[in-house]
Design an enzyme around this catalytic site. Structure first.
Site, PDB file in Angstrom:
ATOM      1  N   GLY A  68      26.793  47.909  57.018  1.00 56.78           N
ATOM      2  CA  GLY A  68      26.269  49.152  56.469  1.00 56.78           C
ATOM      3  C   GLY A  68      25.222  49.755  57.396  1.00 56.78           C
ATOM      4  O   GLY A  68      24.719  49.092  58.312  1.00 56.78           O
ATOM      5  N   GLY A 127      29.223  44.967  55.565  1.00 59.05           N
ATOM      6  CA  GLY A 127      30.082  45.994  54.987  1.00 59.05           C
ATOM      7  C   GLY A 127      31.462  46.045  55.620  1.00 59.05           C
ATOM      8  O   GLY A 127      32.427  46.462  54.973  1.00 59.05           O
ATOM      9  N   GLU A 150      23.205  38.800  56.058  1.00 58.71           N
ATOM     10  CA  GLU A 150      22.196  39.411  55.185  1.00 58.71           C
ATOM     11  C   GLU A 150      20.877  38.638  55.068  1.00 58.71           C
ATOM     12  O   GLU A 150      19.802  39.238  55.023  1.00 58.71           O
ATOM     13  CB  GLU A 150      22.794  39.633  53.785  1.00 58.71           C
ATOM     14  CG  GLU A 150      23.817  40.754  53.712  1.00 58.71           C
ATOM     15  CD  GLU A 150      25.188  40.368  54.242  1.00 58.71           C
ATOM     16  OE1 GLU A 150      26.038  41.261  54.389  1.00 58.71           O
ATOM     17  OE2 GLU A 150      25.413  39.166  54.524  1.00 58.71           O
ATOM     18  N   ASP A 158      26.773  40.783  50.020  1.00 55.98           N
ATOM     19  CA  ASP A 158      27.307  41.691  49.000  1.00 55.98           C
ATOM     20  C   ASP A 158      28.720  42.091  49.393  1.00 55.98           C
ATOM     21  O   ASP A 158      29.417  41.317  50.030  1.00 55.98           O
ATOM     22  CB  ASP A 158      26.366  42.894  48.814  1.00 55.98           C
ATOM     23  CG  ASP A 158      26.303  43.809  50.035  1.00 55.98           C
ATOM     24  OD1 ASP A 158      26.537  43.326  51.171  1.00 55.98           O
ATOM     25  OD2 ASP A 158      26.006  45.015  49.876  1.00 55.98           O
TER      26      ASP A 158
END
Length: 364
Positions: A68, A127, A150, A158
């Protein structure tokens, strides 16, 4: 005046719907408009008889997707912390709204009614795993570096990453999550993040073949035996050490295993955000019991919204991406200082801002 190229290229080529992430200078990092463009294309193609197969690839030589757009997330997190926002407030921030649509996209990919071929060449992080790891056909190359980084920025896996990690054989997923280790092509296939190995030189021909041949047939022309996985070769100490119930016990076992790989893993774990490590371990154990990807994504959304209002997310992105001093000052600074209440705060109900995904009926 020259117009900028779209950040996502959407093309119909014979029977192939081709999605190309087109931010090569940013290793195709995903932002909100890109996620929405992909969602729109997938919805349109689901009932389009002219599209038999969908393929995802990335522009440039460096990778499919580095994750991301965390510079934007950093700005959001700083503002959220400064205002003292609740997780409920954070869910309606720009990043909260981006994550909502991104996770909806991840769930759609998982249940897409047509073959969805993800070309996981080069770097595939965060992502990028969400766009590829839930695909029906996942192709890696000798250049693939797949991971969930992360905890190194004070965040928690996620985009359905907790579900993939939790369902990897043994404790390989726990090792990858807590150390942010990069998976090779062989590791990614062994861990359940990918299905096929195709040398990168054959990717253009594979995409060409997908225009007219069924996905299985096209991939079969170019797929080769999966490379050996280093993680599988180390399953004995990985499973023994990461099977513990707490991060502290995992670190103790790694430090006392006696093998240099385990000692290096312990040092890797201890360099990450202590609270993010504990939230990640709880998330992984919960995802292992999840009945569907949708259930795991719903929990991840709570955790992501809560993360946005934390010191460690702001500090982690600052240290790794903004200032690049690689010297984050975590708070709490040690695993011992992270309380059960600190961890529980990440899992609170978001009321009418819950993600609220439901599993398809046939998966229930």
């Amino acid at each position: 005046m020259e117009t900028a190229e779209p950040e996502v290229l959407i093309e119909k080529l014979d029977g192939l719907g081709l999605i190309t992430l087109n931010r090569p200078k940013a290793i195709n990092a995903l932002n909100h408009p890109m996620a929405l463009a992909i969602l729109d294309a997938l919805h349109a193609w689901a009932d389009d008889d002219e599209v038999r197969t969908v393929a995802l690839t990335g522009a440039g030589e460096r990778g499919l997707c580095a994750g991301g757009d965390i510079v934007a997330i950093h700005e959001d997190a700083k503002n959220t912390v400064a205002r003292g926002d609740s997780p409920y407030d954070a869910a309606d921030s720009p990043s909260g709204r981006f994550w909502r649509d991104e996770y909806v996209l991840n769930a759609l990919i998982d249940r897409y009614p047509k073959p969805y071929v993800a070309i996981m060449d080069g770097i595939v992080m965060g992502g990028g795993v969400g766009l590829s790891g839930h695909a029906s056909h996942r192709v890696v190359t000798e250049r693939s570096k797949v991971g969930m980084p992360e905890t190194g920025i004070g965040f928690v896996p996620d985009v359905g990453g907790t579900y993939l990690l939790a369902n990897a054989p043994g404790e390989i997923g726990t090792h990858v999550a807590l150390t942010t280790a990069r998976m090779s092509a062989g590791d990614a296939i062994a861990a359940g993040f990918a299905d096929y190995f195709v040398p990168s030189e054959h990717v253009p021909a594979l995409l060409e073949a997908l225009r007219t041949a069924d996905a299985e047939v096209a991939i079969g022309k170019f797929a080769q035996p999966a490379p050996v996985s280093a993680f599988v070769a180390q399953r004995d100490w990985i499973d023994a050490c990461y099977g513990a119930d707490t991060v502290e016990e995992i670190v103790y076992r790694l430090q006392n295993d006696g093998r240099p790989e385990a000692a290096a893993a312990a040092a890797d774990v201890l360099s990450k955000s202590p609270v993010a490590l504990k939230v990640t371990l709880r998330s992984l154990r919960g995802a292992r019991e999840a009945a569907s990807l949708a259930e795991a994504l719903n929990r991840e959304y709570r955790v992501s919204a809560a993360s946005l209002r934390t010191h460690d997310l702001v500090e982690g992105i600052r240290a790794q991406v903004v200032d690049k001093d690689r010297n984050p000052r975590w708070s709490p600074a040690t695993l011992a200082e992270v309380t059960d209440a600190d961890v529980a705060a990440y899992f609170g109900d978001l009321g009418d801002r819950e993600l609220g995904l439901t599993a398809p009926r046939d998966a229930q």
